[in-house]
Design an enzyme around this catalytic site. Structure first.
Site, PDB file in Angstrom:
ATOM      1  NE  ARG A  81      -3.814   0.125   2.255  1.00 57.15           N
ATOM      2  CZ  ARG A  81      -4.208   0.937   3.243  1.00 57.15           C
ATOM      3  NH1 ARG A  81      -3.679   0.809   4.448  1.00 57.15           N
ATOM      4  NH2 ARG A  81      -5.081   1.887   3.029  1.00 57.15           N
TER       5      ARG A  81
ATOM      6  CE  LYS B   4       2.097  -5.705   5.685  1.00 55.82           C
ATOM      7  NZ  LYS B   4       2.152  -4.416   4.961  1.00 55.82           N
TER       8      LYS B   4
ATOM      9  NE  ARG C 234       1.016   6.599  15.132  1.00 61.78           N
ATOM     10  CZ  ARG C 234       0.670   7.720  14.512  1.00 61.78           C
ATOM     11  NH1 ARG C 234       0.368   7.698  13.225  1.00 61.78           N
ATOM     12  NH2 ARG C 234       0.647   8.869  15.167  1.00 61.78           N
TER      13      ARG C 234
END
Length: 317
Positions: free
Chosen positions: A119, A183, A314
């Protein structure tokens, strides 16, 4: 990477010791050329290649190569599998194929991407043989405006497979899969089509199987969850689950997936900050998602909905 360098790598990938002289004979080049190519592999692809004095070269971590036929055998009807050694970006490749009229169901996987994208144009990095990077073309009769929640549906499909394998994966709105707080995988959705339809969607997936080194943010790997699975088996399982989820989404919309996404939500009722590409950040509690897949955020001014797009999320610590 040029074809002769790939030839050296495939020869080394069985984990055995191979003499420079024999490699040079097989590849029709000089021993100095073989040495240069091996050095290029070690430097450019995060590979550990041992030089055994008097014997030759050995790749310390053998590569589980992608095999289009093996993946195709486990993929569902209607999905057509392609594997390439190297490309700039599988999403860019498939977008071009979509524009040229390629039918729905094309899945393109790459051993290496030189300009893989996440992204916001961020680069997606993965060690050679240490991840899965692929793109899937899916066509819908509806317009792009009716595809809200699609990235969340893709996340649900991937999470189903990984949890069945034993990895306690959770979802971060709108496009990431987390292992713990790091992630594990990312999703990039790119759309083309008319407001009234039809539309073409390219779904890009990047999944770490082995640690990816310095990628600019905390990253996890499937191996850390104790999961060791053939990349070909995993790719087929992911494509099967994706095809089923996308078919259901086309027929029923996002509603059947809302509760399941909520079940896998990593930051439920946690304080977060939503940062748009432009404008002020918004802080609040992540309450989950609404019926369109927007993030429900409880702020000091009350509850609001944040739609996916040019925003990042976040956690507040």
């Amino acid at each position: 990477m040029k074809a002769p360098v790939w030839a050296v790598l495939r020869r080394l990938s069985d984990g055995g010791v191979h003499s420079g002289e024999r490699l040079a004979e097989e590849l029709g080049c000089s021993r100095a050329s073989v040495n240069a190519r091996i050095q290029a592999l070690a430097d450019g692809y995060q590979l550990r290649i041992d030089r055994v004095r008097g014997q030759g070269y050995r790749l310390l971590s053998p590569i589980d190569w992608l095999d289009a036929a093996a993946i195709q055998a486990g993929a569902p009807a209607g999905v057509r599998v392609e594997v390439v050694e190297e490309t700039t970006s599988t999403n860019s490749d498939v977008l071009a194929r979509a524009a040229a009229g390629e039918a729905s169901g094309l899945a393109r996987l790459a051993e290496s991407q030189t300009a893989g994208r996440g992204r916001f144009g961020r680069r997606w990095l993965a060690p050679l043989g240490g991840g899965l990077t692929f793109s899937l073309l899916w066509r819908f009769e509806c317009g792009v405006g009716q595809l809200s929640g699609l990235s969340l549906v893709v996340g649900v499909a991937l999470t189903r497979v990984l949890n069945r394998l034993g990895a306690p994966v959770r979802l971060k709105w709108p496009n990431d899969l987390l292992l713990g707080e790091r992630k594990l995988a990312g999703i990039l959705i790119e759309l083309a089509g008319d407001a009234l339809g039809p539309s073409a969607v390219v779904i890009g997936v990047g999944l770490n199987l082995l640690p990816a080194g310095d990628v600019g943010q905390p990253a996890a790997a499937l191996r850390e969850a104790g999961v060791s699975v053939s990349r070909n088996v995993l790719a087929a399982a992911l494509l099967t689950e994706l095809a089923a989820a996308l078919s259901q989404f086309a027929a029923e919309g996002f509603a059947p997936f809302q509760a399941e996404w909520q079940h896998w939500h990593a930051w439920q009722d946690e304080p977060v900050v939503v940062a748009p590409m432009q404008g002020e950040a918004l802080a609040g509690l992540a309450l989950g998602i609404d019926a369109q897949g927007a993030l429900r955020l409880l702020t000091s001014d009350g509850e609001c909905s944040v739609h996916a797009g040019e925003v990042s999320l976040r956690r507040l610590v």
